[in-house]
Design an enzyme around this catalytic site. Structure first.
Site, PDB file in Angstrom:
ATOM      1  N   HIS A 194     -17.705  52.246  12.768  1.00 43.95           N
ATOM      2  CA  HIS A 194     -16.492  52.934  13.230  1.00 43.95           C
ATOM      3  C   HIS A 194     -15.226  52.330  12.631  1.00 43.95           C
ATOM      4  O   HIS A 194     -15.231  51.213  12.099  1.00 43.95           O
ATOM      5  CB  HIS A 194     -16.419  52.879  14.756  1.00 43.95           C
ATOM      6  CG  HIS A 194     -16.355  51.465  15.279  1.00 43.95           C
ATOM      7  ND1 HIS A 194     -15.194  50.714  15.286  1.00 43.95           N
ATOM      8  CD2 HIS A 194     -17.311  50.665  15.786  1.00 43.95           C
ATOM      9  CE1 HIS A 194     -15.444  49.516  15.774  1.00 43.95           C
ATOM     10  NE2 HIS A 194     -16.726  49.451  16.090  1.00 43.95           N
ATOM     11  N   GLU A 240     -23.049  49.700  20.732  1.00 46.11           N
ATOM     12  CA  GLU A 240     -22.978  48.305  20.295  1.00 46.11           C
ATOM     13  C   GLU A 240     -23.851  47.416  21.179  1.00 46.11           C
ATOM     14  O   GLU A 240     -24.165  47.741  22.320  1.00 46.11           O
ATOM     15  CB  GLU A 240     -21.516  47.825  20.325  1.00 46.11           C
ATOM     16  CG  GLU A 240     -21.294  46.397  19.831  1.00 46.11           C
ATOM     17  CD  GLU A 240     -21.742  46.164  18.388  1.00 46.11           C
ATOM     18  OE1 GLU A 240     -22.968  46.211  18.144  1.00 46.11           O
ATOM     19  OE2 GLU A 240     -20.871  45.899  17.535  1.00 46.11           O
TER      20      GLU A 240
END
Length: 225
Positions: A8, A82
């Site tokens: 990202h 994550e």
């Protein structure tokens, strides 16, 4: 199939050096938005036929320009988020960074019994990330797609590729940075295994989009256990 694992764009937590892994997470900084737009332009010629993002907001925002360019929907897929920081969540100090990254690189080396402080062990992470990638590959096979892109996270991508991809062992994953919008390209399948094609650790779109002042721990080289 070809699998693009894309990190990202920059977040406020990255700038501060926070271990920021909780849901739903922050959005992007102004630079992060520019990184996402540049990433999409850089991948304009990739024949991407399916696009996935994690359940954290920052990956979904990062995927939007790429989705527009390729006229694709972004599929939000559980399992791609994550690696949870446990009791290290929101910490910014060097020791917390070292403990977090030391744990995940140990997982990439095969020590899956090791546990994040008050968090998951390696078995838990690989079970959910493997399942997500298997879903991506299964959909690619069913729809006869050759290339899929997955927008995920720095530690998750480095750890998973370090154990699962031929040509990217744990030492490689530790030494090679993965800056915001950096990407890792693999070829293969869950059944035959994955082979590293390239590891582009810089922001896709050029080093002008890097932030040398960010304390971002999950994108940097790991220099110790």
């Amino acid at each position: 199939m070809k699998l693009l694992l894309i990190r990202h764009g920059e977040t406020p937590g990255n700038v501060l050096g926070q271990l920021d892994t909780a849901h739903p997470g922050p959005g992007l900084t102004e630079l992060g938005g520019r990184q996402a737009e540049a990433m999409a332009r850089s991948l304009a010629n990739e024949p991407i036929e399916a696009l996935y993002a994690s359940t954290l907001i920052r990956t979904q925002i990062t995927a939007e320009p790429l989705a527009r360019l390729h006229t694709l929907d972004v599929t939000v897929l559980d399992g791609l988020h994550e690696i949870e920081a446990g009791s290290l969540e929101k910490l910014t100090d060097h020791e917390a960074h070292k403990r977090y990254m030391g744990t995940v690189i140990a997982w990439a080396a095969g020590d899956l019994d090791r546990r994040m402080p008050a968090g998951p062990d390696g078995h838990t992470f690989f079970e959910r990330f493997d399942a997500a990638i298997a879903h991506v590959a299964g959909e690619a096979s069913r729809r006869r797609h050759d290339t899929a892109a997955v927008v995920s996270h720095g530690a998750a991508i480095r750890t998973w590729a370090g154990l699962r991809a031929e040509g990217a062992d744990h030492d490689f994953a530790a030494r090679h940075v993965l800056a915001n919008t950096g990407n890792v390209a693999l070829e293969g399948s869950p059944d035959t295994g994955w082979t590293l094609i390239h590891w582009d650790g810089s922001p896709v779109g050029g080093l002008a989009l890097a932030d040398p002042t960010a304390e971002d721990p999950t994108g940097k080289a790991v220099t110790g256990p």
